[in-house]
Design an enzyme around this catalytic site. Sequence first.
Site, PDB file in Angstrom:
ATOM      1  N   ASP A 189       0.969  -0.937   0.284  1.00 22.55           N
ATOM      2  CA  ASP A 189      -0.319   0.237  -0.104  1.00 22.55           C
ATOM      3  C   ASP A 189       0.718   1.357   0.020  1.00 22.55           C
ATOM      4  O   ASP A 189       2.201   0.927   0.141  1.00 22.55           O
ATOM      5  CB  ASP A 189      -1.215  -0.070   0.999  1.00 22.55           C
ATOM      6  CG  ASP A 189      -2.471   0.730   1.131  1.00 22.55           C
ATOM      7  OD1 ASP A 189      -2.472   1.851   0.308  1.00 22.55           O
ATOM      8  OD2 ASP A 189      -2.979  -0.044   0.772  1.00 22.55           O
ATOM      9  N   HIS A 261      -2.660   2.947  -5.158  1.00 25.14           N
ATOM     10  CA  HIS A 261      -1.921   2.748  -3.572  1.00 25.14           C
ATOM     11  C   HIS A 261      -1.125   1.630  -3.762  1.00 25.14           C
ATOM     12  O   HIS A 261      -0.841   0.804  -2.928  1.00 25.14           O
ATOM     13  CB  HIS A 261      -3.529   1.402  -2.613  1.00 25.14           C
ATOM     14  CG  HIS A 261      -4.163   2.388  -1.842  1.00 25.14           C
ATOM     15  ND1 HIS A 261      -4.565   2.856  -0.941  1.00 25.14           N
ATOM     16  CD2 HIS A 261      -5.507   2.409  -2.161  1.00 25.14           C
ATOM     17  CE1 HIS A 261      -5.679   3.251  -0.817  1.00 25.14           C
ATOM     18  NE2 HIS A 261      -6.408   3.078  -1.349  1.00 25.14           N
ATOM     19  N   ASP A 323      -8.744  -0.268  -6.086  1.00 28.22           N
ATOM     20  CA  ASP A 323      -8.899   0.413  -5.132  1.00 28.22           C
ATOM     21  C   ASP A 323      -8.909   1.699  -5.352  1.00 28.22           C
ATOM     22  O   ASP A 323      -7.748   2.008  -5.471  1.00 28.22           O
ATOM     23  CB  ASP A 323     -10.086   0.379  -4.088  1.00 28.22           C
ATOM     24  CG  ASP A 323      -8.687  -0.112  -3.128  1.00 28.22           C
ATOM     25  OD1 ASP A 323      -8.074  -0.062  -3.568  1.00 28.22           O
ATOM     26  OD2 ASP A 323      -8.357  -0.024  -1.808  1.00 28.22           O
ATOM     27  N   GLU A 324      -9.603   2.783  -5.274  1.00 31.84           N
ATOM     28  CA  GLU A 324      -9.258   4.459  -4.663  1.00 31.84           C
ATOM     29  C   GLU A 324      -8.022   4.883  -5.869  1.00 31.84           C
ATOM     30  O   GLU A 324      -6.966   4.738  -5.477  1.00 31.84           O
ATOM     31  CB  GLU A 324      -8.843   4.426  -3.772  1.00 31.84           C
ATOM     32  CG  GLU A 324     -10.159   4.150  -2.671  1.00 31.84           C
ATOM     33  CD  GLU A 324     -10.211   4.232  -1.064  1.00 31.84           C
ATOM     34  OE1 GLU A 324     -10.948   4.992   0.005  1.00 31.84           O
ATOM     35  OE2 GLU A 324      -9.124   3.343  -0.862  1.00 31.84           O
ATOM     36  N   TYR A 415     -16.629  -4.470   8.249  1.00 28.54           N
ATOM     37  CA  TYR A 415     -14.819  -3.378   8.424  1.00 28.54           C
ATOM     38  C   TYR A 415     -14.752  -4.156   9.580  1.00 28.54           C
ATOM     39  O   TYR A 415     -15.521  -2.847  10.545  1.00 28.54           O
ATOM     40  CB  TYR A 415     -15.298  -2.189   7.837  1.00 28.54           C
ATOM     41  CG  TYR A 415     -14.919  -2.243   6.030  1.00 28.54           C
ATOM     42  CD1 TYR A 415     -14.901  -3.038   5.168  1.00 28.54           C
ATOM     43  CD2 TYR A 415     -14.126  -1.410   6.010  1.00 28.54           C
ATOM     44  CE1 TYR A 415     -14.425  -3.009   4.037  1.00 28.54           C
ATOM     45  CE2 TYR A 415     -13.527  -1.085   4.777  1.00 28.54           C
ATOM     46  CZ  TYR A 415     -13.671  -2.408   3.902  1.00 28.54           C
ATOM     47  OH  TYR A 415     -13.214  -2.159   2.620  1.00 28.54           O
ATOM     48  N   ASP A 417     -12.161  -2.605  10.800  1.00 28.31           N
ATOM     49  CA  ASP A 417     -11.721  -1.338  12.239  1.00 28.31           C
ATOM     50  C   ASP A 417     -12.634  -0.936  12.295  1.00 28.31           C
ATOM     51  O   ASP A 417     -12.426   0.687  12.817  1.00 28.31           O
ATOM     52  CB  ASP A 417     -11.206  -0.858  10.834  1.00 28.31           C
ATOM     53  CG  ASP A 417     -11.279  -0.024   8.866  1.00 28.31           C
ATOM     54  OD1 ASP A 417     -12.789  -1.032   9.018  1.00 28.31           O
ATOM     55  OD2 ASP A 417     -10.654   0.760   8.875  1.00 28.31           O
TER      56      ASP A 417
HETATM   57  C1  ACM Z   1     -11.513  -0.071   0.805  1.00 26.52           C
HETATM   58  O1  ACM Z   1     -11.220  -0.551   1.834  1.00 26.52           O
HETATM   59  N1  ACM Z   1     -10.112   0.448  -0.090  1.00 26.52           N
HETATM   60  C2  ACM Z   1     -10.718  -1.457  -0.273  1.00 26.52           C
END
Ligand code: ACM
Length: 600
Positions: A189, A261, A323-324, A415, A417
């Site tokens: 990442d 990332h 992603d992102e 999630y 977290d």
């Molecule tokens: C993610 O939580 N960005 C996959």
Amino acid sequence: MRNIFVFWFAFLFLPIENKAQSFSIIPQPVSIEQQDGSFSFSPQIKIVFDKDEAVNANYLNSYLAKYYLVRPLIQPNIKKYIALRLLSSKQKSFSPDEYFLTITPDSIVITGTDAGIFYGIQTLLQLMPIESKMQFDIPCLTIHDYPRFSWRGMHLDCSRHLFSVEFIKKYIDMMAYYKMNTFHWHLTDDQGWRIEIKQYPKLTEIGSRRKETIVAKNFDPYIGDKTPYDGFYNQEQIKEIVKYASQRHVNIVPEIEMPGHSQAAIAAYPELACYGMSYDVLTKWGVSDVVLCPTPEVIQFYENILDEVMALFPGEYIHVGGDEVPDEHWEKSTQVPALMKQLGLTTYPQVEAYFINTIEKYLILKGKKMIGWDEILDGGVSSNASIMSWRGTEGGIAAAKHGNYAVMTPGDYCYFDHCQSKNSMEPLCIGGFLPLEKVYNYEPIASELNPDQANYILGAQANVWTEYLSTTDQIEYMVFPRMIALSEVVWSQKSNKEWWNFVGRIQNQFELMEFRKINYRVPEPEIQLRPLEENKFTLGISSLKQNSDFYYTIDGSVPTSASTKYSESIVIALTANQKIRAIAITKTGKKSIVVETVNN
Ligand code: ACM
């Protein structure tokens, strides 16, 4: 004084025990029938097994020796034995993880395929007492069991923070105990590259090191801890973990993030970017604008990385992130507009799709399958790609409707977290609110899907992002007991799931976590005040964990084991705005967060 009656009765009547439930097996098996009698464990028992079952036999033997001081000889014996009977996976009507467990006074027989036998062993282990002893009985039972979903996943972000090989093994052990079978290992990442790639040593020499880490959520103004952070897994360690996991029927899906990332990789090899000169490994959390350039050279570089990754991880899936992906640097570059013109692409999601689809072709060529976060759907994805639905359930639903396989991991349910309560005493968490019951009640098959489409939902997975989790104690706090709830979402039949029944069965697992020294989150007490007359109340305290001790204060101080102990509901007087605060403390001294209620 609002809303405090809602739970008044809820905890007083824990589920009425039925036979199956009283065995506390999690995830709940498909069927359990109890017979009279019991099987007695003693140092005299033997394990007998079919030729190819040595790994499972050794696993069971080591477990019994470690926790029960029973070290069965692994040899045939006609008197008291545990038999592991292997069925070929081609055997008609037997699914890969299915097993039969039959316990009679003379024998325990587990029948299944190799994985099925392993899961039968896990069920057997859950029937054993949670204390180290040499002699004990377990009831005679017949259990037939198989999972609802094939992908029963747990993820761990080892980029933001790195965790030891020993901890990864513990994580895998606990996954296996609850029949979870897929470990999604997030290895790269913006904030750190954590896998040794021999062809590109700077990925770890430079990319695994950040000069410091942001302190908590001090983004603006930024505050760093001025402490360098580094580390990675070398290939030998990875092989060791892969082998350990495979002996526990856990497949590891490595994630190599691309094209976003990727700032840590770009810090090591700046030529991977197409805008800007040089970058550091990111020291704060969030999504970096520094992304890979979608040129043939960069794609080739990543194919070379994947060659080494594929050689390390024998499982069929490789996760490519996706992603992102901010497009600002692509827009400012010279290469991307030229590429778009050349390929006739009109949007940046299409540029990402070009990158990802090229990589996918390479993976397929090498006999692998690709999975990526749901953004990979945005610019058009091949029908072979599998999707991890995280921005909600929409990505998974769209994928299944298109005939792409999907793993459900929507933020609101999966999630880990996210915070486990809204209490300000809750340890630092990223945000959100995901209590145990919400995880338990998650249903991976969205109602929009018809039965054919539902077949494309492989299962579900919890993600454990570690921006705010730097220690293994913190990881365990976020994962337990929520993973136990998830195990039932992905393994048990929908018709066998019921929250209060689960609450009854999880009591044993709280004891197990104490025994295994897992820093699980002790459920906080619920304070119930029932008004009797002006400023007089009946006080009740209860929690999801039945045999915790509760202590409380009414002078505003933080309760400890020296405070007043709650034993049964009593009448108390509280003046206006007076606070009552309570804590749960387990028999090993583990504490819940402190909760409070104000008389107002
Ligand atoms: C993610 O939580 N960005 C996959």
